[in-house]
Write an enzyme that holds these catalytic residues in place. Structure first.
Site, PDB file in Angstrom:
ATOM      1  N   CYS A  16       0.518   3.556   3.292  1.00 20.88           N
ATOM      2  CA  CYS A  16       0.983   3.120   4.607  1.00 20.88           C
ATOM      3  C   CYS A  16       2.306   3.831   4.907  1.00 20.88           C
ATOM      4  CB  CYS A  16       1.175   1.595   4.614  1.00 20.88           C
ATOM      5  SG  CYS A  16      -0.344   0.677   5.001  1.00 20.88           S
TER       6      CYS A  16
ATOM      7  N   ASN B 193     -13.679   9.331  -2.077  1.00 20.33           N
ATOM      8  CA  ASN B 193     -14.382   8.243  -2.746  1.00 20.33           C
ATOM      9  C   ASN B 193     -14.150   7.008  -1.895  1.00 20.33           C
ATOM     10  OD1 ASN B 193     -14.821  10.035  -4.894  1.00 20.33           O
ATOM     11  ND2 ASN B 193     -12.924   9.404  -5.889  1.00 20.33           N
TER      12      ASN B 193
ATOM     13  N   HIS C 130      -8.435   7.443   3.110  1.00 21.77           N
ATOM     14  CA  HIS C 130      -7.870   8.693   2.583  1.00 21.77           C
ATOM     15  C   HIS C 130      -8.915   9.452   1.792  1.00 21.77           C
ATOM     16  CE1 HIS C 130      -7.645   6.345  -1.118  1.00 21.77           C
ATOM     17  NE2 HIS C 130      -7.393   7.448  -1.798  1.00 21.77           N
TER      18      HIS C 130
ATOM     19  N   HIS D   6      -3.812   0.914   8.091  1.00 21.84           N
ATOM     20  CA  HIS D   6      -4.318   0.545   6.770  1.00 21.84           C
ATOM     21  C   HIS D   6      -5.820   0.247   6.768  1.00 21.84           C
ATOM     22  CE1 HIS D   6      -3.996  -0.933   2.674  1.00 21.84           C
ATOM     23  NE2 HIS D   6      -4.755  -1.942   3.030  1.00 21.84           N
TER      24      HIS D   6
ATOM     25  N   GLN E 103      -9.167  13.204  -0.987  1.00 19.91           N
ATOM     26  CA  GLN E 103      -8.391  13.941  -1.979  1.00 19.91           C
ATOM     27  C   GLN E 103      -8.834  15.398  -1.971  1.00 19.91           C
ATOM     28  OE1 GLN E 103      -7.787  11.925  -5.859  1.00 19.91           O
ATOM     29  NE2 GLN E 103      -9.322  10.470  -5.129  1.00 19.91           N
TER      30      GLN E 103
ATOM     31  N   HIS F 172      -6.729   2.116   1.749  1.00 22.26           N
ATOM     32  CA  HIS F 172      -6.258   2.846   2.935  1.00 22.26           C
ATOM     33  C   HIS F 172      -7.117   4.105   3.131  1.00 22.26           C
ATOM     34  CE1 HIS F 172      -2.602   3.539   5.561  1.00 22.26           C
ATOM     35  NE2 HIS F 172      -3.356   4.604   5.772  1.00 22.26           N
TER      36      HIS F 172
ATOM     37  N   CYS G 253       0.835  -1.196   0.000  1.00 21.24           N
ATOM     38  CA  CYS G 253       0.000   0.000   0.000  1.00 21.24           C
ATOM     39  C   CYS G 253       0.880   1.259   0.000  1.00 21.24           C
ATOM     40  CB  CYS G 253      -0.903  -0.002   1.229  1.00 21.24           C
ATOM     41  SG  CYS G 253      -1.824   1.541   1.406  1.00 21.24           S
TER      42      CYS G 253
END
Ligand SMILES: [Zn+2]
Ligand SMILES: [Zn+2]
Ligand SMILES: [Zn+2]
Length: 314
Positions: free
Chosen positions: A35, A119, A132, A79, A134, A130, A32
């Site tokens: 991470c 998303n 997150h 994660h 944007q 993971h 990933c």
């Protein structure tokens, strides 16, 4: 570099970011890129063995300087998990990170609108699991925020303020409230479980919020996402977007209205594609060709189910 082309027939920009075809697609957990870089392990995007929240330029940007920005916001160095499972303090910190990025990106000459979004789930095209989000810094005012500013003009005042008043008065679609923030399924929601999380006070952006309001916003977002996950007892896919004031005066109606009643009101919209536990809503003929959503469920009925799920998810 990406290329913007103007689609004359629809009157909208299309962004060609062809390098994005190469981006990392659903790597195994031990590869990933979000991470932390563990001692002795392969380097990731984040060159630290541990971190709280990390922000960096997207390696596969849809927009980049000197014509916009694309950043990645990693919520945690763990994660597994989601916005809902972050410690409340971390979720609150995330609001401050959003605020800082809005301030810094919004100050840039080449950025007219800062869109913070997440998303979640393969159903909406996620390529990394993971937790997150944007941020895009658009070098123009995108059509959806522009429509919201047009609604201010049409309603002769702040549209989110007026809609919030109407939703609180009706009450049937409100799914969550705290002292600073209200979440509701809009009267004319497009998606079965669409929800809007709106600041009670008129706040053009995160920059105008008091510290307590940012904390209340993070609690509301976490309560909603926990409710979503409880709704069908599965991780609930969604697109989440933060709408705020544009960071540049826009030409046309927005500029004409600048300095008047409103120029944006901070709220967070969720567009979940599920209409049942295992059925997705697809955008088809009427939605794509006619621009008209057809829904199989009434917002009032969805709100009953979502309200109960939020209570269960606490
Ligand atoms: Zn990871
Ligand atoms: Zn308002
Ligand atoms: Zn909005």
């Amino acid at each position: 570099m990406s290329e913007l082309r103007f689609n004359e027939l629809r009157g909208e920009q299309v962004d060609y970011a062809i390098h994005r075809q190469e981006r990392t697609f659903l790597p195994p957990p031990d590869h990933c890129p979000l991470c932390p870089t563990r001692p002795g392990g392969a380097p990731t995007e984040i060159p630290f063995p541990a971190f709280e929240i990390a922000v960096f330029d997207n390696r596969f940007p849809a927009f980049e300087a000197p014509l916009g920005a694309a950043e990645v916001v990693v919520y945690t160095d763990e994660h597994e998990g989601s916005l809902a499972t972050l410690a409340p303090r971390r979720a609150e910190d995330l609001m401050w990170v959003w605020r800082h990025r809005y301030l810094e990106l919004g100050a840039r000459e080449d950025i007219d609108y800062v869109l913070i979004f997440e998303n979640r789930g393969v159903e909406v095209g996620v390529t990394l699991h993971h937790p997150h989000g944007q941020i895009y810094g658009y070098p123009f005012l995108p059509p959806v925020p522009a429509l919201e500013l047009a609604a201010d003009t049409r309603l002769d005042g702040c549209a989110p303020c007026a809609l919030l008043r109407a939703e609180l008065h009706d009450g049937r679609r409100v799914v969550y409230e705290n002292e600073g923030v209200v979440a509701y399924i809009p009267f004319a929601a497009r998606w079965a479980y669409e929800a809007h999380v709106t600041l009670r006070a008129h706040r053009a952006s995160l920059l105008e919020c008091e510290a307590a309001e940012l904390r209340l916003l993070s609690s509301a977002l976490q309560a909603l996402v926990r409710g979503y996950d409880a709704l069908f007892d599965r991780p609930f896919p969604y697109v989440m977007v933060v709408h705020q004031a544009p960071t540049k005066p826009a030409p046309g109606p927005a500029a004409a209205r600048a300095g008047t009643a409103a120029a944006g009101h901070l709220h967070v919209e969720f567009y979940p594609p599920l209409r049942t536990a295992d059925k997705l809503k697809y955008l088809a003929g009427s939605e794509q060709g006619g621009g008209t959503f057809i829904s199989d469920t009434l917002p009032e009925e969805s709100a009953v189910a979502l309200r109960e799920a939020i209570a269960r998810g606490r």
